[in-house]
Design an enzyme around this catalytic site. Structure first.
Site, PDB file in Angstrom:
ATOM      1  CG  HIS A 100      -2.019  -1.013   1.100  1.00 15.15           C
ATOM      2  ND1 HIS A 100      -3.093  -1.040   1.943  1.00 15.15           N
ATOM      3  CD2 HIS A 100      -2.207  -2.055   0.230  1.00 15.15           C
ATOM      4  CE1 HIS A 100      -3.900  -2.038   1.620  1.00 15.15           C
ATOM      5  NE2 HIS A 100      -3.376  -2.662   0.580  1.00 15.15           N
ATOM      6  CD  GLU A 102      -2.276   4.153   2.989  1.00 12.52           C
ATOM      7  OE1 GLU A 102      -3.482   4.376   3.197  1.00 12.52           O
ATOM      8  OE2 GLU A 102      -1.863   3.303   2.173  1.00 12.52           O
ATOM      9  CB  CYS A 128      -6.748  -0.718   4.767  1.00 17.42           C
ATOM     10  SG  CYS A 128      -5.012  -1.246   4.870  1.00 17.42           S
ATOM     11  CB  CYS A 131      -2.356   1.462   5.969  1.00 18.40           C
ATOM     12  SG  CYS A 131      -1.771   0.660   4.459  1.00 18.40           S
TER      13      CYS A 131
END
Length: 170
Positions: A100, A102, A128, A131
Site C-alpha cells: 500500500h 502508506e 485500511c 496501514c
C-alpha cells in the site's frame, strides 16, 4: 519592508491587484494532497491508484504509491487475486500482493534513515486497518485524507490511538 499582498518595490503588481488575474493559492493541506495525487500516478495496481506523502514541518520526508514490491512483476488483471475472486474494496487485504502507498512511504523513511515521528501523512484514500496500525506505530501524528476508502475500521483505529484525521472531501 514591503507588504507581500500589495505592489512590490520591484515594479511587479500582485495577481490580486490585476483584474482577471486572481488565482487560488492552495492551502498547505491542498498543496501536499496534490503531491499525493501525483504519487498515485505511479501506482501499478489494476484496481485503485493510491498515493501518499509523509510531511514534517512543511517538508516532504517520503512518498509512496501502491503496487507490487520492487523487483517483482507489476500487477495485471490476470495476476490480481482480489479482482479474480471479486473481493470487495476494504476486505481481505491479505490477498493482495501489492504494498500500500502508506506502507511504501513508511518503508522509504526507514530505508533512508528518516524518522516519521510527528509527521503528517497526506493520502488520496483513507488508510485500511493494516496501514492504520503501521501509521500508529510509525508515530504519525496526523492523517489528511482526500477521499474515504470503504474500511471504517482503519479510520476508527487512528482516532482511537490519538492520531488526528482530517478529510478534504466529505
Amino acid at each position: 519592508m514591503t507588504d507581500p499582498n500589495t505592489s512590490q518595490d520591484n515594479g511587479l503588481v500582485s495577481a490580486k491587484d490585476q483584474p482577471g488575474m486572481e488565482r487560488h493559492r492552495p492551502t498547505v493541506d491542498e498543496y501536499f494532497t496534490q503531491f499525493a495525487n501525483l504519487a498515485a500516478t505511479r501506482s501499478t495496481c489494476v484496481r485503485r491508484q493510491v498515493g501518499a506523502v509523509l510531511v514534517r514541518d512543511k517538508h516532504i520526508l517520503a512518498t509512496g504509491y501502491n503496487g507490487a514490491p520492487m523487483n517483482m512483476v507489476h500487477c495485471t488483471t490476470e495476476t490480481c487475486l482480489r479482482l479474480k475472486t471479486g473481493v470487495k474494496p476494504g476486505e481481505r487485504h491479505e490477498l493482495c500482493r501489492g504494498v500500500h502507498a502508506e506502507q511504501n512511504a513508511i518503508i522509504q523513511c526507514a530505508l533512508h534513515g528518516v524518522s516519521s515521528r510527528g509527521a503528517t501523512l497526506y493520502v488520496t484514500h483513507s488508510p485500511c486497518t493494516i496501514c492504520a496500525k503501521m501509521l500508529i506505530n510509525a508515530g504519525i501524528a496526523r492523517v489528511v485524507v482526500k477521499r474515504k476508502y470503504p474500511d471504517e475500521d482503519g479510520i476508527q483505529m487512528l482516532k482511537d490511538s490519538g492520531v488526528k484525521i482530517d478529510f478534504l472531501e466529505k
